[in-house]
Each structure stands twice: as C-alpha cells, then as structure tokens.
Enzyme design. Structure first.
Site, PDB file in Angstrom:
ATOM      1  N   HIS A  45       4.130 110.439  62.595  1.00 15.70           N
ATOM      2  CA  HIS A  45       4.014 110.118  61.315  1.00 15.70           C
ATOM      3  C   HIS A  45       2.618 109.435  61.066  1.00 15.70           C
ATOM      4  CE1 HIS A  45       4.157 108.702  57.087  1.00 15.70           C
ATOM      5  NE2 HIS A  45       5.298 109.674  56.755  1.00 15.70           N
ATOM      6  N   CYS A 102       1.832 114.542  56.805  1.00 10.62           N
ATOM      7  CA  CYS A 102       2.043 113.895  55.521  1.00 10.62           C
ATOM      8  C   CYS A 102       1.079 113.847  54.730  1.00 10.62           C
ATOM      9  CB  CYS A 102       2.773 112.475  55.745  1.00 10.62           C
ATOM     10  SG  CYS A 102       3.135 111.382  54.225  1.00 10.62           S
TER      11      CYS A 102
END
Ligand code: DNO
Length: 386
Positions: free
Chosen positions: A236, A274
């Site tokens: 992430h 993301c």
C-alpha cells in the site's frame, strides 16, 4: 461486454464493525477485505483462527478475498531486536492464509504511523463530512505540541501555524493530537506525545535509503514464500505520499515502486494501487503508474482527493476531485482485458452521510458513503466495459 471485471470488495473490520456483513452484501460487494486485528502485531495468525473467521464470512454469503493488512512490525522496518523471528512469523502467517485459500496479501511499510489526517469531520457544503489533511494543522502539531524543530519550514509557514495554533481551544488541541496519534482504522499502533517522540528518535539514523534497504531485505525473505504459496503481495502506498515528522517514506511514487520491483523481480512482488493515497501528491501521474506497473497491481483502492493550493487535501466524492476517475477506471478495464485477470477493488473511504451522521462510525469507513462510492464506481465500470 468485457469478460474481466473488478472483483468488488469491501473492507470489513470484524464482528465489532458497525457495518455488518449483511450490510456489505446489501451494498453490492461480493468479497471481503479483512484482517485479524485482534492478534497482536508480530504474532503468527493460526490457521484455526483464520478458518473460523473465514467461516463467519462464508456464512454471510461473502468471500474473504484479500488480507489488509498483515502488519509489518516496527522491528522489521528497523531491522532490530527480534526481527528475524518476526520475519519467520510473517512467513508462517502467509503459509497459514494460503492453507485457508487466502492468497492476496496487502501490507504497508510506513514507519510508526499508518495513514494520517488532521480532521475527521471536515464539513462539506451539503453538511456531510469528509476526512482532511490540513497542512497548517500538521505544522502546528509538529511545532507546538510535539515541539520539534520545523526543519525545512519557511518563517511564513511557521507564523501561519502559530496563528492557527493560538486560536485552538484546549479541546481542539487534544482532538488534533488524538486524530494524528490515536490510530485510524486499520492502524495497529497508538501513541501519546511521549511515546511518539521516543519512537521518532529510533528513526534518527534511518533515512529513505536505509528504510528502502530494510524493505528490500524483508521482500527477499518474504517473496519466495509468497511464490511457493501461489499468493501475491500488494504494498500500500504511503498516505499521504510525502514525509511527515521527518520519517522516511519509500512507497510514495512510481520510482519508489520501480526500485522495489527491480530489486526483487517477481510477478508476485506488487502494489496496492490506492488512487487516494497516490493522488495526494501533485507530481504523481496516476495513469502512468497504471500503465507502467500494470501486471504488478494486485489490488485496487478507488477514491479521490481534492488538492488544495498549500498542499492540504480533503477526500472528495469518488468521481470528483483532482484526478480523473473516468480515466483511471478506463485504464483498469483495458488492463484487465489485456492480461485476462479480474483485480480485487474496494471503494476506499466514503463521506459520512445521512443516518451515518448520527452514528459512531469508523473514520472513512462508514457504510452509506462507501455504498455510494461503490455504486458510482460500479456504474462507471459497467458503462466503460459495455
Ligand atoms: C488509507 C487507509 C488504509 C490504510 C491501510 C494500509 O489510505 O484507509 O488503506 O493505510 O491499512 O495498509
């Protein structure tokens, strides 16, 4: 019609989540993104516990598709203390997840803090609420609560921060401290001013090069296990994707990810794309990231941020904000057909809206805002793939 589509997923925090599994189904998701948050960071996740939780999710008619996150212990990030044992535990958790048929593993490598915001109830014109990172509030916290030198800040920035700080009452100061340090959903650590200061000192000699080397060393030990298990790893991005509190950041840009993939070249060594995290930085070209990292994107979080002139940002409607969600989803639709894969996607965060304004919700993870986000994103994908 296109054959390969996003696997629609929803982050669920467990039996205590105010959003229940039947809410998740009603929102239209078929898969769950989940973690065993009750197991202390660093410990092995036993197969029986994984399976027990999986059963609960299955019984609700859903499928536990992605783990977010298997948290990486601070000692691994700093390669100190019992880090070797912690890495062995991490490998075992990956094996145990695979034994239960769970193969998509997300993690992050942000030192000390997971994601950071300064305002959890930023009022939108329609009176719904959003999350915001206000740069001035962060500077005020850094200079006047933590009392750290604002290295790199201009005199002007310091004056603006002081003015902002002076108009806060005691309750607002405490709220700001808690917002930054008490851990947002998904974070494994909570701090107070003293423990946080001490923790920052531990990073005194760890800059981006050292942290990156530690991440690469970790990947070299983890990736072979992930390959053996037929699983994938998704890193992430840093949220926000720039340095805070002088802590190093190594997953903020395309170049950061390219270095990691080059150092440990395996198709399983990948990214969680993301859009909200990466999009909080003006010089990140999100479309180029999708084009260039393509096959290494194993998981997608979709949300938008609205950038403000001074580097602050707030979370916008999923289809609005500073990046074009239309172009991002279009690229993913094309990518999935080209590689003949369906990538798990979850609507990331959502505004606090309607009835959720009366509830105590997990910041960013209320039900109605995400339901709206998922519906809009699903419609966009549907239109683009027909
Ligand atoms: C935002 C958050 C999270 C969080 C993850 C990292 O960006 O909602 O996705 O950072 O827990 O793995």
């Amino acid at each position: 019609m296109c054959q390969y589509k996003f696997k629609q997923s929803w982050r669920w925090f467990g039996p205590d989540d105010v959003v229940s599994l039947s809410d998740v189904r009603q929102a239209g998701a078929t898969n769950v993104v989940h973690a065993l948050h009750h197991i202390p960071n660093g410990e092995v996740w036993p197969v029986e516990e994984i399976k027990e939780r999986q059963k609960l999710i299955d019984q609700a008619g859903l499928h536990w598709l992605v783990v977010e996150s298997v948290p990486v212990h601070e000692n691994i990030k700093l390669r100190k203390g019992n880090y070797k044992q912690l890495i062995k535990n991490y490998q075992e958790t990956i094996r145990n997840l695979a034994a239960a048929g769970i193969h998509n593993i997300t993690y992050n490598f942000m030192p000390v803090l997971d994601w950071t915001r300064t305002d959890l109830s930023y009022q939108l014109p329609h009176r719904g609420k959003a999350l915001r990172f206000h740069l001035v509030a962060y500077h005020a916290f850094l200079l006047y609560e933590l009392e750290l030198p604002g290295t790199g800040l201009t005199e002007d920035q310091k004056t603006v921060a002081l003015r902002f700080y002076e108009q806060l009452d005691e309750a607002s100061k405490t709220e700001l401290t808690n917002t930054i340090l008490a851990g947002l959903p998904g974070s494994e650590e909570r701090w107070d001013i003293d423990s946080f200061r001490k923790k920052l000192w531990e990073y005194e000699n760890t800059g981006p090069d050292e942290l990156r080397a530690n991440l690469i060393a970790f990947l070299k030990e983890i990736v072979p296990v992930v390959e053996d298990c037929g699983s994938t790893l998704s890193l992430h991005p840093d949220d926000p994707p720039f340095a805070l509190f002088n802590l190093p950041r190594v997953a903020s840009t395309l170049e950061d990810y390219q270095k990691l993939i080059e150092a440990v070249p395996s198709p399983v060594n990948g990214m969680c794309f993301c859009s909200g995290s990466l999009g909080a930085r003006k010089d990140n070209d999100l479309e180029a990231i999708i084009r260039l990292l393509g096959k290494h994107i194993h998981f997608v979080h979709l949300r938008s941020v609205q950038l403000e002139d001074d580097g602050s940002f707030y979370e916008a409607n999923h289809l609005e904000g500073s990046n074009s969600m239309y172009h991002l989803v279009k690229l993913f639709v094309e990518l999935m057909q080209k590689h003949q894969i369906s990538i798990p996607m979850r609507p990331d965060h959502g505004h606090q809206l309607l009835d959720d304004l009366k509830k105590k919700t997990n910041p960013g993870y209320s039900g109605i805002g995400r339901l709206k986000g998922l519906a809009e994103l699903r419609g966009l994908e549907y239109g683009l793939s027909h």
